[in-house]
Design an enzyme around this catalytic site. Structure first.
Site, PDB file in Angstrom:
ATOM      1  N   CYS A 252       0.824  -1.210   0.000  1.00  0.00           N
ATOM      2  CA  CYS A 252       0.000   0.000   0.000  1.00  0.00           C
ATOM      3  C   CYS A 252       0.861   1.264   0.000  1.00  0.00           C
ATOM      4  O   CYS A 252       1.475   1.582  -1.006  1.00  0.00           O
ATOM      5  CB  CYS A 252      -0.990  -0.031   1.160  1.00  0.00           C
ATOM      6  SG  CYS A 252      -2.430   1.020   0.883  1.00  0.00           S
ATOM      7  N   HIS A 338      -3.886  -5.199  -0.144  1.00  0.00           N
ATOM      8  CA  HIS A 338      -3.525  -5.780   1.153  1.00  0.00           C
ATOM      9  C   HIS A 338      -3.617  -7.309   1.121  1.00  0.00           C
ATOM     10  O   HIS A 338      -4.682  -7.885   1.333  1.00  0.00           O
ATOM     11  CB  HIS A 338      -4.447  -5.238   2.244  1.00  0.00           C
ATOM     12  CG  HIS A 338      -4.089  -3.866   2.687  1.00  0.00           C
ATOM     13  ND1 HIS A 338      -3.277  -3.616   3.776  1.00  0.00           N
ATOM     14  CD2 HIS A 338      -4.396  -2.650   2.170  1.00  0.00           C
ATOM     15  CE1 HIS A 338      -3.111  -2.312   3.924  1.00  0.00           C
ATOM     16  NE2 HIS A 338      -3.792  -1.700   2.953  1.00  0.00           N
ATOM     17  N   GLU A 340      -2.603  -9.387   3.316  1.00  0.00           N
ATOM     18  CA  GLU A 340      -2.939  -9.973   4.629  1.00  0.00           C
ATOM     19  C   GLU A 340      -4.449 -10.067   4.797  1.00  0.00           C
ATOM     20  O   GLU A 340      -4.951 -10.907   5.555  1.00  0.00           O
ATOM     21  CB  GLU A 340      -2.308  -9.157   5.755  1.00  0.00           C
ATOM     22  CG  GLU A 340      -3.090  -7.956   6.221  1.00  0.00           C
ATOM     23  CD  GLU A 340      -3.033  -6.776   5.262  1.00  0.00           C
ATOM     24  OE1 GLU A 340      -3.779  -5.794   5.472  1.00  0.00           O
ATOM     25  OE2 GLU A 340      -2.245  -6.822   4.290  1.00  0.00           O
TER      26      GLU A 340
END
Length: 363
Positions: A252, A338, A340
């Site tokens: 990001c 993202h 994760e």
């Protein structure tokens, strides 16, 4: 129910019901299209300085739990939603969202036509706004809103980064990862820990020499809030990492900083991408991924096309924006989204494995 008001910088205003703390708050108004994960949104440091519009109709219905926090506190400036549920149902929930927001001192408004609001800012672009649950006097609120700076040009990572270095994971893990904390989410660290990595998390303004003294196997540049163009200190740190030839991974804001470090510019997007269902194509494998995203700035495509050091690895299938890059002459890569992805989807977690492989290869 106490009345509340939401006023946008273009003069548009909507009235609704007060939520959370009775006060007034300001920030950049933007929307997230995720159907779940509201607590993860509110505690994501990347949202610092922003008022969030939840587009899902029902907010609060599954309560809150400490394990869902992405940081140690609520980071958003304000909340806008349609139907707010004061009651909740989930076996693992520990409190209602109302109690959670009260403790955080967050100001919010609900019973708003969020469909109409999102349609408006989708057309006009992200803009500053003010929520008040203590006054509906428009002229006074307009005067207060006029003092709020634009997100463009703001350096905000300094407001959310750790004050001093700390460790997470097993000290006997196979790999050591130095993390530059620009506003990191806990689940990013969890993904490193689950891949046999011991992390030392450093404040945003830490220089390369200080981190390198720990002799890490790799560097991670985190997500975070604000304008990457206002963060020359981080860009200089990443330049030094690239010159040292140590594996580097960015997510990001970290993706945008990596781009700047090799001479590619960034820009403020009309609305940004915020949600859990953004389609991205991996240009290396040809596969598509459904991704979680939260960013209002992006890597400039025209600037990138003139840079011979950078390979584009991922693109957004909705608008063709740059979603991933790899540096041709250094063991470094990054993605705009993202991987994760908490609470999900998990299509992109292979990127953590790719980073581990880079560290293995370097050894």
């Amino acid at each position: 129910m106490k009345e509340a008001i939401l006023l946008l910088e273009d003069g548009t205003y909507l009235k609704g019901k007060a939520l959370g703390k009775f006060s007034t708050t300001t920030g950049e108004l933007c929307f997230n299209t995720g159907m779940t994960g509201y607590q993860e949104i509110y505690t994501d440091p990347s949202y610092y300085g922003q008022i969030i519009v939840n587009t899902n109709a029902h907010i609060g219905n599954y309560g809150t739990a400490a394990k869902d926090n992405e940081s140690d506190s609520v980071k958003i400036s304000g909340l806008v939603c349609n139907a707010f549920s004061h009651s909740f149902s989930r076996a693992k929930a520990e409190a209602s969202l109302q109690d959670y927001l009260d403790r955080a001192g967050l100001v919010g408004i609900w019973d708003i036509d969020t469909r109409a609001l999102v349609t408006h800012i989708r057309s006009k672009g992200a803009m500053n706004a003010i929520i008040s649950t203590e006054t509906t006097e428009l002229e006074a609120l307009k005067a207060q809103l006029a003092q709020v700076p634009s997100m463009k040009g703001l350096e905000l990572s300094s407001a959310v980064t750790t004050e001093k270095p700390y460790f997470v994971g097993n000290p006997d893990a196979r790999f050591k990862v130095a993390v530059l904390d620009l506003g990191i989410k806990r689940n990013i660290l969890n993904n490193f820990i689950s891949r046999d990595s011991y992390c030392q998390v450093f404040p945003a303004r830490t220089d390369f020499a200080t981190m390198q003294a720990w002799q890490p196997d790799g560097y991670f540049i985190s997500n975070g809030p604000g304008d990457p163009a206002a963060m020359s200190y981080a860009t200089q740190t990443v330049k030094a990492i690239l010159e040292a030839g140590v594996p580097l991974f960015g997510i990001c804001l970290g993706h945008q900083i990596l781009a700047q470090a090799v001479g590619v510019s960034t820009y403020k997007m009309h609305n940004g991408h915020r949600g859990l269902n953004h389609p991205v194509k991996n240009l290396i494998t040809g596969r598509a991924e459904i991704t979680s995203q939260n960013h209002g700035f992006g890597v400039d495509k025209s600037s990138l096309e003139q840079n011979s050091r950078v390979l584009v690895t991922h693109i957004n299938l909705n608008d063709q924006t740059i979603e991933g890059i790899r540096i041709k002459d250094a063991p470094a890569f990054s993605v705009q989204y993202h991987p994760e992805s908490s609470p999900g989807p998990h299509d992109s977690r292979y990127l953590f494995d790719d980073f581990v492989q880079l560290m293995k290869d370097k050894r």
